[in-house]
Write a protein that holds these residues in place. Structure first.
Motif, PDB file in Angstrom:
ATOM      1  N   PRO A   1       0.709  -1.120   0.024  1.00 17.48           N
ATOM      2  CA  PRO A   1       0.014   0.073  -0.010  1.00 17.48           C
ATOM      3  C   PRO A   1       0.973   1.195  -0.123  1.00 17.48           C
ATOM      4  O   PRO A   1       2.164   1.188   0.622  1.00 17.48           O
ATOM      5  N   GLN A   2       0.280   2.420  -0.713  1.00 13.41           N
ATOM      6  CA  GLN A   2       0.999   3.514  -0.721  1.00 13.41           C
ATOM      7  C   GLN A   2       0.027   4.654  -0.564  1.00 13.41           C
ATOM      8  O   GLN A   2      -1.038   4.738  -0.962  1.00 13.41           O
ATOM      9  N   LEU A   3       0.717   5.805  -0.167  1.00 11.67           N
ATOM     10  CA  LEU A   3      -0.317   6.933   0.312  1.00 11.67           C
ATOM     11  C   LEU A   3       0.090   8.109  -0.813  1.00 11.67           C
ATOM     12  O   LEU A   3       1.244   8.666  -0.858  1.00 11.67           O
ATOM     13  N   LEU A   4      -0.881   8.332  -1.438  1.00 10.84           N
ATOM     14  CA  LEU A   4      -1.033   9.441  -2.393  1.00 10.84           C
ATOM     15  C   LEU A   4      -1.244  10.811  -1.972  1.00 10.84           C
ATOM     16  O   LEU A   4      -1.961  11.127  -0.750  1.00 10.84           O
ATOM     17  N   PRO A   5      -0.744  11.926  -2.262  1.00 14.61           N
ATOM     18  CA  PRO A   5      -0.869  13.162  -1.647  1.00 14.61           C
ATOM     19  C   PRO A   5      -2.190  13.918  -2.466  1.00 14.61           C
ATOM     20  O   PRO A   5      -2.178  14.842  -2.935  1.00 14.61           O
ATOM     21  N   VAL A   6      -3.271  13.072  -2.191  1.00 17.30           N
ATOM     22  CA  VAL A   6      -4.793  13.346  -2.818  1.00 17.30           C
ATOM     23  C   VAL A   6      -5.708  13.145  -1.646  1.00 17.30           C
ATOM     24  O   VAL A   6      -5.263  12.248  -0.746  1.00 17.30           O
ATOM     25  N   ASN A   7      -6.921  13.646  -1.970  1.00 19.40           N
ATOM     26  CA  ASN A   7      -8.016  13.521  -0.901  1.00 19.40           C
ATOM     27  C   ASN A   7      -8.490  12.152  -0.866  1.00 19.40           C
ATOM     28  O   ASN A   7      -8.721  11.272   0.027  1.00 19.40           O
ATOM     29  N   ARG A   8      -8.735  11.381  -2.361  1.00 18.82           N
ATOM     30  CA  ARG A   8      -9.513  10.522  -2.093  1.00 18.82           C
ATOM     31  C   ARG A   8      -9.203   9.673  -3.334  1.00 18.82           C
ATOM     32  O   ARG A   8      -8.742  10.253  -4.322  1.00 18.82           O
ATOM     33  N   GLY A   9      -9.426   8.362  -3.165  1.00 16.14           N
ATOM     34  CA  GLY A   9      -9.238   7.570  -4.507  1.00 16.14           C
ATOM     35  C   GLY A   9      -8.202   6.587  -4.564  1.00 16.14           C
ATOM     36  O   GLY A   9      -7.290   6.616  -3.588  1.00 16.14           O
ATOM     37  N   ILE A  10      -8.417   5.234  -4.887  1.00 18.03           N
ATOM     38  CA  ILE A  10      -7.544   4.130  -5.034  1.00 18.03           C
ATOM     39  C   ILE A  10      -7.314   3.834  -6.439  1.00 18.03           C
ATOM     40  O   ILE A  10      -8.037   3.728  -7.317  1.00 18.03           O
ATOM     41  N   LEU A  11      -6.000   3.664  -6.591  1.00 23.55           N
ATOM     42  CA  LEU A  11      -5.502   2.966  -8.036  1.00 23.55           C
ATOM     43  C   LEU A  11      -4.627   1.816  -7.705  1.00 23.55           C
ATOM     44  O   LEU A  11      -3.448   2.078  -7.052  1.00 23.55           O
ATOM     45  N   ALA A  12      -5.087   0.772  -8.000  1.00 21.49           N
ATOM     46  CA  ALA A  12      -4.262  -0.481  -7.745  1.00 21.49           C
ATOM     47  C   ALA A  12      -3.721  -1.032  -9.044  1.00 21.49           C
ATOM     48  O   ALA A  12      -4.330  -1.271 -10.021  1.00 21.49           O
ATOM     49  N   THR A  13      -2.235  -1.350  -9.107  1.00 24.21           N
ATOM     50  CA  THR A  13      -1.888  -1.907 -10.092  1.00 24.21           C
ATOM     51  C   THR A  13      -1.296  -3.384  -9.903  1.00 24.21           C
ATOM     52  O   THR A  13      -0.584  -3.475  -8.757  1.00 24.21           O
ATOM     53  N   ILE A  14      -1.898  -4.394 -10.574  1.00 23.98           N
ATOM     54  CA  ILE A  14      -1.564  -5.822  -9.827  1.00 23.98           C
ATOM     55  C   ILE A  14      -1.033  -6.626 -10.965  1.00 23.98           C
ATOM     56  O   ILE A  14      -1.351  -6.420 -12.175  1.00 23.98           O
ATOM     57  N   TYR A  15       0.040  -7.385 -10.654  1.00 25.11           N
ATOM     58  CA  TYR A  15       0.800  -8.244 -11.428  1.00 25.11           C
ATOM     59  C   TYR A  15       0.354  -9.741 -11.216  1.00 25.11           C
ATOM     60  O   TYR A  15       0.632 -10.097 -10.083  1.00 25.11           O
ATOM     61  N   VAL A  16       0.227 -10.346 -12.163  1.00 25.58           N
ATOM     62  CA  VAL A  16      -0.219 -11.846 -12.034  1.00 25.58           C
ATOM     63  C   VAL A  16       0.687 -12.557 -13.274  1.00 25.58           C
ATOM     64  O   VAL A  16       0.519 -12.447 -14.358  1.00 25.58           O
ATOM     65  N   LYS A  17       1.319 -13.447 -12.987  1.00 20.74           N
ATOM     66  CA  LYS A  17       2.195 -14.248 -13.670  1.00 20.74           C
ATOM     67  C   LYS A  17       1.600 -15.550 -14.130  1.00 20.74           C
ATOM     68  O   LYS A  17       0.748 -16.286 -13.443  1.00 20.74           O
ATOM     69  N   LEU A  18       0.967 -15.567 -15.576  1.00 16.22           N
ATOM     70  CA  LEU A  18       0.323 -16.524 -16.110  1.00 16.22           C
ATOM     71  C   LEU A  18       1.124 -17.891 -16.528  1.00 16.22           C
ATOM     72  O   LEU A  18       2.256 -17.871 -16.680  1.00 16.22           O
ATOM     73  N   ARG A  19       0.375 -18.996 -16.678  1.00 16.69           N
ATOM     74  CA  ARG A  19       0.852 -20.083 -16.966  1.00 16.69           C
ATOM     75  C   ARG A  19       0.797 -20.294 -18.387  1.00 16.69           C
ATOM     76  O   ARG A  19       1.341 -21.428 -18.886  1.00 16.69           O
TER      77      ARG A  19
END
Length: 339
Positions: free
Chosen positions: A228-246
């Motif tokens: 988790p990381q704290l952005l200097p903004v009031n509200r909102g979430i942006l999740a970047t997700i990495y998945v290794k496929l078979r």
């Protein structure tokens, strides 16, 4: 349902409580009857949050069962450990309850107790329904107690679960890099959320130790690395997700899996291009995109929502609508704010 839903909000002075009031003011069948507080009894909520004027004014009171036991619906917006103290008496009084805290989110009490504290209401926990409508809608219709998911958890679960359930991937390979606005930390004063600490800054915190991590793992059935990381903004979430496929796939293959799952969902939008924070700001929408990179075996997911709306109070209203057999979108169809 005939007539209006008589509603109470326990812990109304926090950000999620105030956001509930904002959203419920546009709900045609919601009637806010009681607002409780532990710190501002006797004050008008609109004096604490002037943005509510002139549409809303109500005096805050201390919580007492007699104040709320005759209501139809109570939202609990209290820190973890507090909801389990009052939810049982509310449910036993015949009130439907949605808890925006963490006390009833875990099927496994040992997992809750490892992340938070000893659970004081295990029998009530067994009755709770997890409030992610896209996966638990049928059970929510009959629920008396709903555990509203965490904000990071909602963003991560909505993006990941169709992939984990529908594609061959490498277990243990999931990395979630999620950035949140400062309101996700709550309204209480803390040094790390002071203006001078946050402004023009950007920081990670509780790497691999955030309490939302085991909740995400519960939902998808696999371990993750959560940053988790704290952005200097009031509200909102942006999740970047990495998945290794078979197996090697195209971007369109991954998008097709997401579209198939969410094609009939009113508040999940699968989009071709990477969504931005502002695409969801102030709305109950979660926007998800996918991209295959490299040789076709690496999937990158992007999930964006407003942590106070789909990540908290908006999802709670969505759950309320389901519990009272109302149109799920009632009071929640406003678009995002822009610019």
């Amino acid at each position: 349902m005939s007539g209006k839903i008589k509603i109470g909000i326990v812990g109304a002075t926090g950000y999620t409580g105030a956001e509930l009031v904002r959203l419920l003011l546009d709900h045609p069948l919601a009637e806010i009857r009681c607002l409780t507080t532990t710190s501002a009894a006797g004050q008008d909520l609109a004096g604490i949050y002037p943005f509510l004027r002139p549409r809303f004014s109500q005096t805050l009171v201390e919580y007492k069962l007699d104040e709320v036991k005759n209501l139809d619906m109570v939202f609990i917006c209290l820190p973890h450990g507090k909801s389990m103290e009052i939810a049982p008496e509310l449910v036993n009084a015949g009130v439907k309850v949605i808890d925006l805290g963490a006390d009833f989110r875990f099927r496994d009490l040992a997992a809750y107790e490892q992340a938070y504290q000893k659970h004081a209401a295990p029998e009530m926990n067994a009755q709770a329904v997890y409030g992610l409508p896209e996966y638990h809608r049928a059970r929510l219709k009959k629920a008396r107690l709903v555990a509203n998911p965490g904000c990071y958890v909602t963003a991560a679960t909505l993006a990941l679960k169709p992939i984990v359930d529908g594609l061959a991937y490498l277990p243990g390979s999931i990395i979630i890099d999620a950035k949140s606005g400062v309101s996700g930390a709550g309204r209480a004063l803390r040094q790390d959320t002071h203006f001078l600490e946050v402004y023009t800054n950007f920081s990670a915190y509780k790497i691999g130790a955030h309490r939302h991590q085991p909740e995400i793992e519960q939902n998808i059935g696999d371990s993750v690395v959560f940053v988790p990381q704290l952005l200097p903004v009031n509200r909102g979430i942006l999740a970047t997700i990495y998945v290794k496929l078979r197996e090697k796939l195209s971007t369109e293959d991954a998008l097709a899996v997401l579209r198939q799952k969410y094609r009939d969902e009113p508040f999940v939008r699968v989009v071709d291009e990477p969504p931005t924070l502002k695409d969801a700001l102030g709305s109950n929408y979660c926007l998800i995109s996918a991209k295959i990179v490299g040789d076709g075996g690496q999937l990158v997911l992007l999930s964006v929502l407003d942590n106070l709306v789909k990540g908290a109070s908006g999802q709670a209203v969505q759950n309320m609508n389901i519990m009272f057999d109302l149109p799920e979108t009632m009071g929640l169809e406003r678009p995002a704010l822009n610019p």
